[in-house]
Enzyme design. Structure first.
Site, PDB file in Angstrom:
ATOM      1  N   GLY A  12       0.689  -1.158   0.088  1.00 21.56           N
ATOM      2  CA  GLY A  12       0.146   0.013  -0.284  1.00 21.56           C
ATOM      3  C   GLY A  12       0.898   1.114  -0.141  1.00 21.56           C
ATOM      4  N   ARG A  34      -0.512 -10.832   0.057  1.00 17.84           N
ATOM      5  CA  ARG A  34      -1.372 -12.133  -0.368  1.00 17.84           C
ATOM      6  C   ARG A  34      -0.548 -12.770  -1.441  1.00 17.84           C
ATOM      7  NH1 ARG A  34      -6.426 -11.985   1.846  1.00 17.84           N
ATOM      8  NH2 ARG A  34      -7.057 -10.074   2.875  1.00 17.84           N
ATOM      9  N   ALA A  84      -1.497  -3.297   7.491  1.00 20.65           N
ATOM     10  CA  ALA A  84      -2.526  -3.930   6.706  1.00 20.65           C
ATOM     11  C   ALA A  84      -3.820  -3.958   7.632  1.00 20.65           C
ATOM     12  CB  ALA A  84      -2.132  -5.353   6.533  1.00 20.65           C
ATOM     13  N   SER A 128      -5.812   5.346  13.626  1.00 20.56           N
ATOM     14  CA  SER A 128      -6.506   6.237  12.512  1.00 20.56           C
ATOM     15  C   SER A 128      -7.201   7.461  13.261  1.00 20.56           C
ATOM     16  CB  SER A 128      -7.405   5.461  11.752  1.00 20.56           C
ATOM     17  OG  SER A 128      -8.133   6.577  10.973  1.00 20.56           O
ATOM     18  N   GLU A 130      -9.950   8.276  12.360  1.00 21.08           N
ATOM     19  CA  GLU A 130     -11.284   7.887  12.327  1.00 21.08           C
ATOM     20  C   GLU A 130     -11.863   7.152  13.532  1.00 21.08           C
ATOM     21  OE1 GLU A 130     -13.863   8.168  10.103  1.00 21.08           O
ATOM     22  OE2 GLU A 130     -12.449   9.246   8.629  1.00 21.08           O
ATOM     23  N   TYR A 152     -15.030   0.774  10.274  1.00 20.83           N
ATOM     24  CA  TYR A 152     -13.459   0.619  10.072  1.00 20.83           C
ATOM     25  C   TYR A 152     -13.163   1.489  11.363  1.00 20.83           C
ATOM     26  CZ  TYR A 152      -8.866   2.688   8.894  1.00 20.83           C
ATOM     27  OH  TYR A 152      -7.743   3.159   8.951  1.00 20.83           O
ATOM     28  N   LYS A 156     -10.277  -0.086  14.314  1.00 20.95           N
ATOM     29  CA  LYS A 156      -9.023   0.458  14.745  1.00 20.95           C
ATOM     30  C   LYS A 156      -9.151   0.657  16.045  1.00 20.95           C
ATOM     31  CE  LYS A 156      -6.798   0.792  11.012  1.00 20.95           C
ATOM     32  NZ  LYS A 156      -5.375  -0.114  11.070  1.00 20.95           N
ATOM     33  N   GLU A 284     -21.783  10.534   9.095  1.00 15.81           N
ATOM     34  CA  GLU A 284     -20.751  11.476   8.755  1.00 15.81           C
ATOM     35  C   GLU A 284     -19.865  11.909   9.989  1.00 15.81           C
ATOM     36  OE1 GLU A 284     -18.392  12.439   6.622  1.00 15.81           O
ATOM     37  OE2 GLU A 284     -20.056  12.697   5.347  1.00 15.81           O
TER      38      GLU A 284
END
Length: 336
Positions: A12, A34, A84, A128, A130, A152, A156, A284
């Site tokens: 990534g 992978r 990952a 993150s 988030e 997500y 985390k 949001e």
């Protein structure tokens, strides 16, 4: 003897920059990928082309403890960087079960394998912004309460808690970086920043006539991924493990990002951007702004690439990929 580093998510954006950084410091760099990546290296290993021969890649699945156990046994890493994850927030709403299973189990399996097989290995977990989600205060720092607004973000927070628990319960040198949004020309096309710069490039190349976006008023703290991976490395060089917010401390809206990207090309974003409700999140997150004072004080880390320089770098790379060789306003007047 060179230090050995193991990176998950090496294919990534962050993984590729981190691999380059560690190689420049003399590390022996191993990556978990992978098996399909090894079978299709042209596409799936594209970010690693320039350093591929210097890496040792291991086919494994983070969803299988036996698979991770085998890799950690083989590598015996001195440092492990767990990057990952299923990281596209919008997708996490579409497939909540897969996001939770993959992100949480992957972190747990890797922590357990490192604890049991390489107890002196230093461990980094990629947190993150988030995790903060609907934060009660801005800017957010290491003491701000988490209120994730997506699967997500929830995954985390769970990974962060697992990492902290392994640090406190087993004495592992395990640190988490709470990284705010970080971008680059290597960002995935599904993320809004790359969607904007590649969209402008496609319009300039006459391959498209519009760009559909979601919430233009969402505010984010955007930095450069190349600089953020240095903060990861610095965390693992500290005598004691800890958790750190990594951010620029500046906030901009998606609208500002689009406006500047189009303006570089001499275009008015309002003529091309089409609001699309399909790209709005069910829950949001309006404002994410980080306070990296602890990282500056303890790690000596600072960001250097500003908001406008970041957008220009990304746009120039996307224009080059689309065959648009320059961004001179006079040459683009006919497009507008």
């Amino acid at each position: 003897m060179a230090k050995r580093a193991l990176i998950t998510g090496i294919t990534g954006q962050d993984g590729s920059y981190l691999a380059e950084l560690l190689l420049s410091k003399g590390y022996e760099v191993h990556g978990v990928v992978r098996r399909v990546a090894l079978e299709d290296p042209e596409h799936r290993l594209s970010r690693l082309h320039s350093i591929r021969r210097q890496l040792q890649l291991h086919a494994a699945s983070l969803e299988s403890y036996a698979s991770i156990h085998q890799v950690v046994t083989r590598v015996a890493p001195d440092e492990c960087y767990h990057l990952a994850a299923q990281s596209f927030v919008t997708y996490s709403f579409d497939d909540e079960f897969s996001t939770l299973n993959s992100n949480i189990n992957g972190t747990h399996f890797l922590l357990a394998a490192v604890k049991n097989l390489a107890p002196h290995c230093r461990f980094y977990f990629a947190g993150s912004s988030e995790m903060f989600g609907k934060a009660e205060a801005a800017p957010q720092n290491e003491r701000t309460a988490f209120h994730p607004r997506s699967t997500y973000g929830i995954s985390k927070v769970a990974g962060f808690d697992l990492t902290r628990n392994y640090r406190e319960a087993y004495g592992m040198h395990a640190s988490s970086g709470i990284l705010f949004n970080h971008e680059s020309p290597r960002r995935g096309f599904e993320f809004v920043t790359r969607k904007i710069t590649s969209g402008v490039a496609r319009i300039l190349a006459r391959e498209s006539t519009e760009l559909r976006l979601g919430n233009l008023d969402a505010q984010r703290d955007w930095g450069h991924a190349r600089e953020y991976v240095e903060a990861m490395w610095r965390m693992l060089q500290q005598p004691e493990p800890d958790d750190y917010v990594v951010a620029t401390g500046e906030c901009h809206t998606v609208r500002e990002f689009a406006d500047y990207a189009f303006s570089i090309a001499g275009l008015d974003y309002r003529r091309y951007v089409v609001p699309d409700n399909d790209f709005f999140r069910p829950a949001e997150v309006m404002v994410l702004l980080g306070d990296a004072a602890k990282a500056r004080a303890n790690l000596g880390w600072r960001h250097h690439t500003g908001f406008h320089a970041l957008i220009r770098e990304m746009l120039e790379a996307d224009c080059l990929a689309c065959g648009v060789r320059h961004l001179l306003r006079p040459a683009l007047e006919s497009v507008s």
